[in-house]
Design a protein around this motif. Structure first.
Motif, PDB file in Angstrom:
ATOM      1  N   GLY A 395       3.602   0.135  -7.332  1.00 27.58           N
ATOM      2  CA  GLY A 395       5.014  -0.061  -6.998  1.00 27.58           C
ATOM      3  C   GLY A 395       5.226  -0.155  -5.503  1.00 27.58           C
ATOM      4  N   GLU A 396       6.151   0.665  -4.986  1.00 23.79           N
ATOM      5  CA  GLU A 396       6.478   0.653  -3.562  1.00 23.79           C
ATOM      6  C   GLU A 396       5.687   1.703  -2.783  1.00 23.79           C
ATOM      7  OE1 GLU A 396      10.651   0.938  -2.987  1.00 23.79           O
ATOM      8  OE2 GLU A 396      11.131  -0.733  -4.316  1.00 23.79           O
ATOM      9  N   GLU A 397       4.714   2.305  -3.415  1.00 22.44           N
ATOM     10  CA  GLU A 397       3.883   3.288  -2.726  1.00 22.44           C
ATOM     11  C   GLU A 397       3.127   2.624  -1.578  1.00 22.44           C
ATOM     12  OE1 GLU A 397       0.465   6.608  -3.875  1.00 22.44           O
ATOM     13  OE2 GLU A 397       0.783   4.837  -5.126  1.00 22.44           O
ATOM     14  N   LYS A 398       3.027   3.307  -0.462  1.00 19.74           N
ATOM     15  CA  LYS A 398       2.334   2.785   0.701  1.00 19.74           C
ATOM     16  C   LYS A 398       0.855   3.176   0.647  1.00 19.74           C
ATOM     17  CE  LYS A 398       6.130   1.131   2.415  1.00 19.74           C
ATOM     18  NZ  LYS A 398       6.367  -0.332   2.383  1.00 19.74           N
ATOM     19  N   PRO A 399      -0.022   2.293   1.128  1.00 22.56           N
ATOM     20  CA  PRO A 399      -1.446   2.642   1.175  1.00 22.56           C
ATOM     21  C   PRO A 399      -1.670   3.887   2.035  1.00 22.56           C
ATOM     22  CG  PRO A 399      -1.141   0.289   1.535  1.00 22.56           C
ATOM     23  CD  PRO A 399       0.220   0.905   1.574  1.00 22.56           C
ATOM     24  N   SER A 400      -2.478   4.797   1.529  1.00 24.94           N
ATOM     25  CA  SER A 400      -2.748   6.050   2.224  1.00 24.94           C
ATOM     26  C   SER A 400      -4.248   6.209   2.448  1.00 24.94           C
ATOM     27  CB  SER A 400      -2.231   7.232   1.396  1.00 24.94           C
ATOM     28  OG  SER A 400      -2.974   7.331   0.178  1.00 24.94           O
TER      29      SER A 400
END
Length: 432
Positions: A395-400
């Motif tokens: 989804g809208e999760e940012k790469p970590s």
């Protein structure tokens, strides 16, 4: 400390015991370390004491007690416990570092990971009959022996020292890759199956699983690049402070039900992520296994890491996931920010087959058994496939940092699969 480094540490402990006059044995060329068995403890276990007991003229447990303090004093070793007849169970300072170090080693060595010196300077003469399977096996053995510093030659004539059970028919109609696999995957004493099963793109076909796993990993790397991040070894989980949020809900928070661009199929299997409970944890709740909401669109140009059309990448939501989703929804409706569950990612089962690759490759070379390598590749593929759905952000999760570490682990498995397939004379596809 990687398993290879730990093996060297065990041999160093034996050397110290011999130099100190505590043991009168010849230091072996290698020491096998594995995961502890039933009744064991710690991170790794070794049977070196049982191996040395007879030449030392002492009971195995006594040999283990002699080696224990030398191992316990080694850097990176937290504790050593003797169990059973003489098993040495080793606990390392930080188990998380073991996996990270293993991934770094695979990335640094690339296709040469697992190469050693078990046959350094040796010439292995192979005498085979004029038969297609014997020729194919000998060809693979030549390449595998070279990984251990040896050189193999192939001759025809008596006495034959490499005679696998012949193929019942010509494997050429299967095509080069499937024909190679059909002849190399079975043990030498087993009759190979020359059937179209080797061409079927389903999880019941071991060759397909191995090649599909490699192709999917390559797809994940391409999609990660589109998302703007690359692989970097490290912890596979996110710190709690990074997965919690204090922002006000915007109405577009991830629910874990974003579209993956692939609809579930009717022939799912946990190895492919179908119906799996995500054993490695998922920061976003349930996996994508439902159709997207009307106002939800899949991210442009990004798939879930697969080019195969008959295999989906979603997993079925478990009861705990459903409860977590309900809790998030209730919290959002009450004005609070949606809560994300921290990922608690244990060292995955993938660590064991990756760490075991050098040992398997050495055995395949010394025993002239490419079937060992073929079966090991199946083990690696079956271990990595359930892990892949959690590699990319959802989804809208940012790469970590956790996503970068998971990608690095997946790419390490891809390196092992590609190297092994190459030794067997089989193509490792970028797309499938």
């Amino acid at each position: 400390m990687t398993p290879v480094e730990l093996s060297r540490t065990v041999l160093h402990a034996v050397r110290r015991a011999v130099d100190g006059g505590e043991l009168d044995v010849t230091v072996p060329e290698r020491a096998v370390v594995t995961e502890p068995g039933p009744g064991g403890c710690g991170d790794f276990s070794t049977t070196i004491a049982l191996q040395l007991a007879r030449p030392a003229g002492q009971p195995p447990r006594r040999v283990a007690e002699i080696l224990r303090p030398h191992l316990a004093d080694a850097d990176g070793v937290r504790d050593v416990v003797v169990t059973g007849p003489g098993f040495l169970n080793i606990s390392l300072d930080d188990q998380a570092d073991v996996l990270t170090a293993l991934v770094r080693e695979i990335r640094s060595r690339g296709a040469e990971y697992g190469h050693g010196d078990a046959l350094a300077g040796e010439v292995v003469a192979l005498r085979v009959p004029y038969e297609v399977r014997a020729e194919v096996v000998a060809d693979a053995v030549v390449r595998i022996v070279a990984t251990q510093g040896g050189r193999a030659t192939v001759e025809h004539g008596e006495p034959v020292n490499l005679r696998p059970v012949p193929a019942p028919e010509d494997p050429a109609p299967l095509g080069p890759d499937a024909a190679q696999w059909a002849l190399l995957h079975p043990a030498p004493h087993d009759r190979p199956r020359i059937t179209a099963d080797h061409l079927v793109q389903r999880e019941g076909n071991p060759l397909f699983r191995v090649r599909y796993a490699h192709a999917r990993i390559r797809s994940l790397s391409r999609n990660a690049a589109r998302l703007g991040f690359t692989a970097e070894p490290g912890p596979l989980h996110e710190p709690t402070s990074q997965v919690s949020t204090s922002q006000e809900p915007t109405g577009h928070e991830s629910t874990g039900h974003e579209s993956t661009g692939h609809q579930p199929t009717a022939h799912g299997d946990a190895r492919f992520g179908h119906g799996a409970g995500r054993p490695y944890g998922d920061p976003l709740g349930p996996a994508a296994d439902t159709a997207p909401a009307a106002d939800t669109a899949p991210a442009a140009d990004v798939d879930t890491g697969t080019d195969a059309q008959d295999v989906d990448t979603g997993t079925d939501a478990q009861e705990a996931d459903a409860q977590e989703a309900e809790a998030q929804e209730a919290e959002a409706q009450s004005g609070g920010a949606p809560r994300r569950t921290p990922v608690t990612t244990p060292p995955p089962p993938l660590q064991t087959p990756l760490a075991d690759h050098p040992r398997v490759l050495a055995l395949a070379a010394t025993q002239r058994a490419p079937d060992r390598l073929a079966r090991h590749l199946v083990t690696v593929a079956d271990a990595v496939l359930p892990f892949l759905p959690c590699v990319l952000p959802r989804g809208e999760e940012k790469p970590s940092a956790a996503h970068r570490a998971r990608l690095a682990l997946a790419e390490a498995a891809g390196t092992v699969l590609a190297g092994g397939l190459s030794l067997l004379g089989i193509d490792a596809p970028e797309h499938l």
